[in-house]
Write a protein that holds these residues in place. Structure first.
Motif, mmCIF file in Angstrom:
data_model
loop_
_atom_site.group_PDB
_atom_site.id
_atom_site.type_symbol
_atom_site.label_atom_id
_atom_site.label_comp_id
_atom_site.label_asym_id
_atom_site.label_seq_id
_atom_site.Cartn_x
_atom_site.Cartn_y
_atom_site.Cartn_z
ATOM 1 N N ALA A 282 0.828 -1.209 0.000
ATOM 2 C CA ALA A 282 0.000 0.000 0.000
ATOM 3 C C ALA A 282 0.863 1.260 0.000
ATOM 4 N N VAL A 283 1.891 1.275 0.815
ATOM 5 C CA VAL A 283 2.776 2.443 0.888
ATOM 6 C C VAL A 283 3.508 2.646 -0.435
ATOM 7 N N GLN A 284 3.995 1.545 -1.000
ATOM 8 C CA GLN A 284 4.695 1.614 -2.282
ATOM 9 C C GLN A 284 3.767 2.140 -3.388
ATOM 10 N N ARG A 285 2.530 1.689 -3.376
ATOM 11 C CA ARG A 285 1.585 2.067 -4.424
ATOM 12 C C ARG A 285 1.128 3.517 -4.301
ATOM 13 N N THR A 286 0.894 3.979 -3.079
ATOM 14 C CA THR A 286 0.322 5.317 -2.886
ATOM 15 C C THR A 286 1.356 6.423 -2.650
ATOM 16 N N GLU A 287 2.521 6.066 -2.085
ATOM 17 C CA GLU A 287 3.503 7.098 -1.744
ATOM 18 C C GLU A 287 4.857 6.919 -2.420
ATOM 19 N N GLY A 288 5.054 5.748 -3.016
ATOM 20 C CA GLY A 288 6.315 5.507 -3.691
ATOM 21 C C GLY A 288 7.383 4.963 -2.758
ATOM 22 N N PHE A 289 8.494 4.508 -3.339
ATOM 23 C CA PHE A 289 9.575 3.891 -2.568
ATOM 24 C C PHE A 289 10.206 4.866 -1.576
ATOM 25 N N GLY A 290 10.218 6.153 -1.941
ATOM 26 C CA GLY A 290 10.850 7.147 -1.076
ATOM 27 C C GLY A 290 10.216 7.249 0.295
#
Length: 335
Positions: free
Chosen positions: A184-192
């Protein structure tokens, strides 16, 4: 915490007289209890650090969950706690017995390799740099540089685990599993997003290490002046040093928690759109929402968590040093 400082402090300490006489032999020239045997493989250093790191982060994990919630700048009315005990009791009664442990698996996955890498890097760099700065001796400058570089690696591994862990710990967290949170974090906010608090984490660890190390060594001079293997002194000194360092660096920890969790209610109240990033912005947000007291939210839980954690880290690591040194002596005497 922050075992990296424990390791650094331990390795950089002044030479002691060696293990108790019960070991049956004296150490060879250039070796003492305060530094692991020269014959110990790099893998041994990594295992010692990994075991101590995992124990440090997991034994008091429920209190760490409470600390994360108590650092919330605008907590839900159902998640406002007056004490650590009240928080744990309410979490168990209203959210289930295992709720305080949610996220412990990702912490173990991160702590093992993070501390193993820290110790491996520290020992390797310390030896190489000591030969350059002070041939055949123990250079404090080399210890400092090695510890700083090792911390960069440690936090690089541990930071993503911290982000996932703290999001799972929050009240009414939308995430139910580690993998689900990561996706979810990767999808909505990106790897950063997994490294949004990296600079704050490093900024926190530098003073934490300094305060922790100085306090521990100061107490050791009084409790264990001969630098023998003394579990009681390691536990007491480690606990007090951890408490002092934890209390002093709580403001930075509050900012780190805000950056990791991106607390929606707090950000919305200030009309902050998107995602908060940067230590300066985190400091400004905390001050606007909580004033100076806001920087010390959760200090009680942080100290209660850190005291036994650092005591465990010091005692486990010092035991490994003593055990490995004694084992080396026994092998020599049997030849």
């Amino acid at each position: 915490m922050e075992l990296n400082c424990a390791m650094e402090g331990s390795a950089a300490a002044p030479p002691g007289p060696g293990p108790p006489a019960a070991s049956g032999a004296g150490l060879m020239d250039g070796e003492d209890y305060e530094s692991l045997p020269s014959g110990a493989a790099l893998g041994t250093h990594m295992v010692a650090g990994a075991v101590a790191g995992i124990m440090e982060h997991t034994v008091m994990y429920p209190v760490d969950s409470v600390k994360t919630r108590m650092q919330s700048l605008q907590p839900d009315p159902k998640a406002q706690y007056r004490s650590v005990y009240e928080a744990l009791k309410k979490m168990v009664l209203t959210e289930g017995l295992w709720r305080p442990l949610r996220g412990i698996n990702v912490t173990m996955l991160g702590a093992g390799p993070a501390h193993a890498m820290y110790f491996a890097c520290y020992e390797k760099m310390k030896k190489s740099l000591s030969d350059i700065f002070q041939q055949g001796g123990n250079s404090h400058l080399a210890n400092g540089i090695a510890g700083s570089v090792a911390t960069l690696l440690h936090d690089a591994v541990m930071n993503p685990a911290e982000v996932v862990k703290q999001r799972l710990q929050m009240f009414n967290s939308p995430y139910t599993s580690v993998l689900g949170c990561v996706r979810a974090v990767q999808r909505t906010e990106g790897f950063g997003a997994f490294y949004r608090s990296y600079t704050t984490q490093l900024t926190m660890n530098v003073p934490f290490q300094a305060i922790h190390f100085i306090t521990y060594e100061l107490l050791q001079e009084h409790l264990n002046p001969h630098r023998e293997y003394n579990p009681r002194s390691h536990i007491v000194a480690g606990a007090v040093a951890g408490a002092v360092a934890a209390a002093a660096t709580t403001p930075l920890d509050v900012c780190k928690t805000l950056l990791n969790t991106q607390e929606n209610t707090a950000l919305s109240s200030l009309n902050i759109r998107g995602h908060l990033s940067g230590m300066a912005n985190a400091f400004s947000t905390v001050y606007q929402l909580g004033g100076l007291p806001g920087f010390f939210k959760g200090v009680q839980a942080r100290v209660i968590y850190q005291m036994p954690s650092t005591a465990i880290a010091w005692s486990v690591y010092e035991f490994f040093k003593y055990f490995l040194t004694k084992h080396t002596l026994e092998k020599r005497t049997s030849l």
